[in-house]
Enzyme design. Structure first.
Site, PDB file in Angstrom:
ATOM      1  N   GLU A  70       0.860  -1.437  -0.039  1.00  0.00           N
ATOM      2  CA  GLU A  70       0.098   0.229  -0.089  1.00  0.00           C
ATOM      3  C   GLU A  70       0.979   1.296  -0.134  1.00  0.00           C
ATOM      4  O   GLU A  70       1.611   1.247   0.761  1.00  0.00           O
ATOM      5  CB  GLU A  70      -0.979  -0.135   1.110  1.00  0.00           C
ATOM      6  N   GLU A  96      -9.020  10.009   4.827  1.00  0.00           N
ATOM      7  CA  GLU A  96      -9.324   9.309   6.043  1.00  0.00           C
ATOM      8  C   GLU A  96      -9.629   9.833   7.120  1.00  0.00           C
ATOM      9  O   GLU A  96      -8.533  10.375   7.911  1.00  0.00           O
ATOM     10  CB  GLU A  96      -7.767   8.221   5.967  1.00  0.00           C
TER      11      GLU A  96
END
Ligand SMILES: *[C@@H]1O[C@H](CO)[C@@H](O)[C@H](O)[C@H]1NC(C)=O
Ligand SMILES: *[C@@H]1O[C@H](CO)[C@@H](O)[C@H](O)[C@H]1NC(C)=O
Length: 245
Positions: free
Chosen positions: A141, A227
Protein backbone atom coordinates in the site's frame (compact mmCIF):
# COMPACT_ATOMS: atom_id res chain seq x y z
CA UNK A 1 -31.32 28.06 2.67
CA UNK A 2 -35.01 27.16 2.67
CA UNK A 3 -35.85 30.21 0.58
CA UNK A 4 -33.20 29.31 -1.99
CA UNK A 5 -34.49 25.74 -2.28
CA UNK A 6 -38.03 27.03 -2.73
CA UNK A 7 -37.00 29.42 -5.50
CA UNK A 8 -35.05 26.71 -7.29
CA UNK A 9 -38.04 24.38 -7.09
CA UNK A 10 -40.24 27.08 -8.61
CA UNK A 11 -37.68 27.59 -11.35
CA UNK A 12 -37.68 23.88 -12.14
CA UNK A 13 -41.48 23.77 -12.28
CA UNK A 14 -41.42 26.60 -14.80
CA UNK A 15 -38.52 25.08 -16.73
CA UNK A 16 -38.15 25.91 -20.37
CA UNK A 17 -35.54 24.65 -22.81
CA UNK A 18 -33.33 27.63 -21.98
CA UNK A 19 -33.39 27.00 -18.25
CA UNK A 20 -30.51 24.84 -17.08
CA UNK A 21 -30.00 23.85 -13.46
CA UNK A 22 -26.74 25.00 -11.90
CA UNK A 23 -24.90 21.81 -11.02
CA UNK A 24 -24.11 22.67 -7.42
CA UNK A 25 -27.77 22.67 -6.45
CA UNK A 26 -28.85 19.67 -4.44
CA UNK A 27 -28.32 16.18 -5.76
CA UNK A 28 -28.91 13.05 -3.76
CA UNK A 29 -26.21 12.26 -1.23
CA UNK A 30 -24.96 8.69 -0.97
CA UNK A 31 -24.75 7.71 2.68
CA UNK A 32 -24.68 3.90 2.73
CA UNK A 33 -21.67 1.70 3.38
CA UNK A 34 -19.77 1.22 0.07
CA UNK A 35 -22.28 3.27 -1.95
CA UNK A 36 -20.77 3.81 -5.38
CA UNK A 37 -21.33 6.45 -8.05
CA UNK A 38 -19.90 5.23 -11.36
CA UNK A 39 -17.99 7.87 -13.33
CA UNK A 40 -16.66 6.07 -16.39
CA UNK A 41 -13.07 5.14 -15.55
CA UNK A 42 -13.61 6.28 -11.97
CA UNK A 43 -15.97 5.66 -9.13
CA UNK A 44 -16.90 7.86 -6.21
CA UNK A 45 -16.93 5.51 -3.28
CA UNK A 46 -18.47 5.94 0.19
CA UNK A 47 -16.02 3.55 1.80
CA UNK A 48 -16.54 3.34 5.60
CA UNK A 49 -14.35 0.27 6.19
CA UNK A 50 -13.35 1.20 9.77
CA UNK A 51 -16.68 2.57 11.01
CA UNK A 52 -17.13 -0.10 13.70
CA UNK A 53 -14.08 1.19 15.59
CA UNK A 54 -16.14 4.25 16.56
CA UNK A 55 -19.47 5.80 15.75
CA UNK A 56 -20.68 8.32 13.25
CA UNK A 57 -21.91 8.74 9.73
CA UNK A 58 -20.69 9.81 6.31
CA UNK A 59 -22.09 10.74 2.93
CA UNK A 60 -20.56 11.52 -0.45
CA UNK A 61 -21.94 13.54 -3.35
CA UNK A 62 -20.85 14.45 -6.84
CA UNK A 63 -20.51 18.14 -7.74
CA UNK A 64 -19.35 17.94 -11.36
CA UNK A 65 -21.05 16.79 -14.52
CA UNK A 66 -20.78 13.10 -15.35
CA UNK A 67 -18.58 13.76 -18.39
CA UNK A 68 -16.46 16.64 -17.23
CA UNK A 69 -12.70 16.15 -17.62
CA UNK A 70 -12.14 16.76 -13.93
CA UNK A 71 -14.13 15.46 -11.00
CA UNK A 72 -15.59 17.64 -8.24
CA UNK A 73 -17.11 15.92 -5.20
CA UNK A 74 -17.54 16.22 -1.47
CA UNK A 75 -17.80 14.10 1.64
CA UNK A 76 -19.59 15.10 4.83
CA UNK A 77 -18.93 13.20 8.03
CA UNK A 78 -18.86 13.11 11.82
CA UNK A 79 -16.88 10.38 13.58
CA UNK A 80 -16.09 9.90 17.26
CA UNK A 81 -14.60 7.19 19.50
CA UNK A 82 -11.90 4.72 18.47
CA UNK A 83 -9.18 7.28 19.03
CA UNK A 84 -6.40 7.16 16.44
CA UNK A 85 -8.28 4.67 14.28
CA UNK A 86 -9.23 5.36 10.66
CA UNK A 87 -13.00 5.18 10.22
CA UNK A 88 -13.33 5.43 6.49
CA UNK A 89 -11.91 6.48 3.16
CA UNK A 90 -14.39 8.37 0.99
CA UNK A 91 -12.54 8.63 -2.32
CA UNK A 92 -12.51 8.68 -6.08
CA UNK A 93 -10.98 5.43 -7.26
CA UNK A 94 -9.47 4.26 -10.53
CA UNK A 95 -8.49 0.66 -11.25
CA UNK A 96 -5.75 0.28 -13.85
CA UNK A 97 -6.32 -3.18 -15.34
CA UNK A 98 -3.42 -5.45 -16.07
CA UNK A 99 -0.84 -2.71 -15.57
CA UNK A 100 2.47 -3.30 -13.89
CA UNK A 101 4.06 -0.47 -11.95
CA UNK A 102 6.86 -0.50 -14.55
CA UNK A 103 4.27 -0.08 -17.37
CA UNK A 104 3.10 3.37 -16.28
CA UNK A 105 5.74 6.05 -16.86
CA UNK A 106 3.37 8.92 -16.20
CA UNK A 107 0.44 9.03 -13.85
CA UNK A 108 -0.44 12.70 -14.13
CA UNK A 109 -2.68 14.09 -11.47
CA UNK A 110 -3.98 17.36 -10.08
CA UNK A 111 -6.03 17.78 -6.96
CA UNK A 112 -7.57 20.85 -5.31
CA UNK A 113 -9.38 20.37 -2.01
CA UNK A 114 -10.46 22.12 1.18
CA UNK A 115 -11.67 21.05 4.60
CA UNK A 116 -14.13 22.54 7.08
CA UNK A 117 -15.37 21.23 10.40
CA UNK A 118 -14.53 20.86 14.09
CA UNK A 119 -11.64 18.98 15.68
CA UNK A 120 -10.67 17.22 12.48
CA UNK A 121 -8.08 14.50 12.86
CA UNK A 122 -7.25 12.65 9.66
CA UNK A 123 -5.40 12.78 6.40
CA UNK A 124 -5.98 13.75 2.80
CA UNK A 125 -4.24 11.20 0.65
CA UNK A 126 -3.77 9.16 -2.45
CA UNK A 127 -3.99 5.49 -1.56
CA UNK A 128 -2.56 2.96 -4.02
CA UNK A 129 -2.57 -0.82 -3.70
CA UNK A 130 -0.40 -3.23 -5.65
CA UNK A 131 -0.22 -7.03 -5.90
CA UNK A 132 2.21 -9.60 -7.32
CA UNK A 133 -0.42 -10.73 -9.85
CA UNK A 134 -3.13 -8.82 -11.73
CA UNK A 135 -6.14 -8.66 -9.41
CA UNK A 136 -4.30 -10.61 -6.68
CA UNK A 137 -4.07 -9.95 -2.95
CA UNK A 138 -2.46 -6.64 -2.03
CA UNK A 139 1.20 -6.86 -1.04
CA UNK A 140 1.92 -3.12 -0.91
CA UNK A 141 0.00 0.00 0.00
CA UNK A 142 1.51 3.32 -1.07
CA UNK A 143 0.01 6.43 0.46
CA UNK A 144 0.79 10.00 -0.53
CA UNK A 145 -0.50 12.36 2.16
CA UNK A 146 -1.13 15.87 0.91
CA UNK A 147 -2.17 16.71 4.48
CA UNK A 148 -1.86 15.33 8.00
CA UNK A 149 -4.56 17.07 10.04
CA UNK A 150 -4.96 17.38 13.81
CA UNK A 151 -1.87 15.30 14.61
CA UNK A 152 -2.75 12.27 12.47
CA UNK A 153 0.22 10.08 11.61
CA UNK A 154 0.80 7.20 9.20
CA UNK A 155 1.53 3.53 9.90
CA UNK A 156 5.14 3.32 11.01
CA UNK A 157 7.41 0.63 12.45
CA UNK A 158 9.61 3.15 14.25
CA UNK A 159 7.46 6.27 14.66
CA UNK A 160 10.10 8.10 12.64
CA UNK A 161 10.53 8.78 8.95
CA UNK A 162 12.91 6.41 7.16
CA UNK A 163 13.86 8.98 4.51
CA UNK A 164 13.04 12.51 3.31
CA UNK A 165 13.05 12.21 -0.49
CA UNK A 166 12.39 15.10 -2.86
CA UNK A 167 9.90 13.97 -5.50
CA UNK A 168 8.35 16.29 -8.05
CA UNK A 169 10.16 19.28 -6.54
CA UNK A 170 8.54 18.66 -3.15
CA UNK A 171 10.11 17.18 -0.03
CA UNK A 172 8.25 14.36 1.72
CA UNK A 173 8.69 12.38 4.91
CA UNK A 174 8.61 8.69 4.11
CA UNK A 175 7.25 6.26 6.73
CA UNK A 176 7.30 2.48 6.46
CA UNK A 177 5.26 -0.11 8.31
CA UNK A 178 3.04 -3.13 7.90
CA UNK A 179 -0.68 -3.74 8.02
CA UNK A 180 -1.28 -7.50 8.27
CA UNK A 181 0.37 -8.93 5.12
CA UNK A 182 0.74 -5.55 3.43
CA UNK A 183 3.85 -3.38 3.46
CA UNK A 184 2.82 0.26 3.76
CA UNK A 185 4.87 3.20 2.47
CA UNK A 186 3.49 6.63 3.38
CA UNK A 187 4.86 9.84 1.88
CA UNK A 188 3.73 12.74 4.07
CA UNK A 189 3.94 16.36 2.93
CA UNK A 190 5.46 18.55 5.68
CA UNK A 191 2.86 21.26 4.97
CA UNK A 192 -0.67 21.01 3.63
CA UNK A 193 -0.85 20.85 -0.15
CA UNK A 194 -4.37 21.99 -1.02
CA UNK A 195 -3.45 22.43 -4.66
CA UNK A 196 -1.24 19.54 -5.71
CA UNK A 197 -0.17 18.39 -9.13
CA UNK A 198 2.45 15.87 -10.12
CA UNK A 199 3.35 12.57 -11.71
CA UNK A 200 2.69 9.72 -9.28
CA UNK A 201 4.98 7.40 -11.26
CA UNK A 202 7.91 9.36 -9.79
CA UNK A 203 7.06 7.98 -6.34
CA UNK A 204 7.37 4.47 -7.75
CA UNK A 205 10.67 5.31 -9.47
CA UNK A 206 11.98 6.37 -6.08
CA UNK A 207 10.58 3.27 -4.28
CA UNK A 208 12.06 0.96 -6.91
CA UNK A 209 15.52 2.49 -6.81
CA UNK A 210 15.78 3.30 -3.07
CA UNK A 211 13.37 1.02 -1.16
CA UNK A 212 13.67 -2.31 -3.00
CA UNK A 213 10.12 -2.03 -4.26
CA UNK A 214 9.44 -4.67 -6.95
CA UNK A 215 8.44 -2.82 -10.13
CA UNK A 216 6.77 -5.95 -11.47
CA UNK A 217 3.90 -5.45 -8.98
CA UNK A 218 0.50 -4.86 -10.59
CA UNK A 219 -1.68 -1.89 -9.76
CA UNK A 220 -4.95 -2.79 -8.06
CA UNK A 221 -6.37 0.67 -7.38
CA UNK A 222 -5.47 4.35 -7.16
CA UNK A 223 -7.68 6.38 -4.83
CA UNK A 224 -7.75 10.04 -3.87
CA UNK A 225 -9.71 10.96 -0.77
CA UNK A 226 -9.61 11.50 2.96
CA UNK A 227 -9.18 9.19 5.94
CA UNK A 228 -11.07 10.57 8.94
CA UNK A 229 -9.94 9.51 12.41
CA UNK A 230 -12.36 11.81 14.27
CA UNK A 231 -14.12 15.17 14.06
CA UNK A 232 -17.54 16.75 13.81
CA UNK A 233 -19.55 18.35 11.01
CA UNK A 234 -16.71 17.84 8.58
CA UNK A 235 -17.05 18.88 4.96
CA UNK A 236 -14.27 17.70 2.69
CA UNK A 237 -14.52 19.31 -0.74
CA UNK A 238 -12.59 18.40 -3.86
CA UNK A 239 -13.14 21.23 -6.31
CA UNK A 240 -11.06 19.57 -9.03
CA UNK A 241 -9.41 16.16 -9.45
CA UNK A 242 -7.73 14.67 -12.50
CA UNK A 243 -5.76 11.46 -13.01
CA UNK A 244 -4.47 10.15 -16.32
CA UNK A 245 -2.09 7.36 -17.27
C1 LIG B 1 -21.35 11.30 -21.52
O1 LIG B 1 -20.57 10.22 -21.99
C2 LIG B 1 -21.33 9.09 -22.36
C3 LIG B 1 -20.38 7.94 -22.66
O2 LIG B 1 -19.29 8.38 -23.42
C4 LIG B 1 -22.24 9.47 -23.54
O3 LIG B 1 -23.04 8.37 -23.91
C5 LIG B 1 -23.16 10.63 -23.10
O4 LIG B 1 -23.92 11.07 -24.21
C6 LIG B 1 -22.34 11.79 -22.57
N1 LIG B 1 -23.23 12.80 -21.98
C7 LIG B 1 -23.07 14.11 -22.20
C8 LIG B 1 -24.04 15.00 -21.49
O5 LIG B 1 -22.18 14.57 -22.89
C1 LIG C 1 1.68 14.24 -18.33
O1 LIG C 1 2.07 15.58 -18.19
C2 LIG C 1 3.20 15.91 -19.01
C3 LIG C 1 3.67 17.30 -18.62
O2 LIG C 1 2.59 18.18 -18.48
C4 LIG C 1 2.78 15.77 -20.46
O3 LIG C 1 3.86 16.09 -21.31
C5 LIG C 1 2.30 14.35 -20.73
O4 LIG C 1 1.82 14.22 -22.04
C6 LIG C 1 1.24 13.93 -19.75
N1 LIG C 1 0.98 12.50 -19.90
C7 LIG C 1 -0.22 11.94 -19.76
C8 LIG C 1 -0.28 10.45 -19.91
O5 LIG C 1 -1.23 12.58 -19.47
Amino acid sequence: MKTTTFLVALGAAAASASWAPVHHHKRAESCGQYDTIELGAFKLYNNMWGKDSGSGSQCVGLDSGPNSSDIAWHATWSWSGGEGKVKSYPNVESRPTNKKVSDLKTINTSWKWSYNGQDIVGDVAYDIFTAPTAGGDAAYEIMIWTAALGGAGPISETGKEVDTPTIGGQQWKLFKGTNAATTVFSFVAPTELQDYSGNLAEFFNYLTSKQSFPADQYFLSIGAGTEPFSGQNAVFTTTSYTLSY
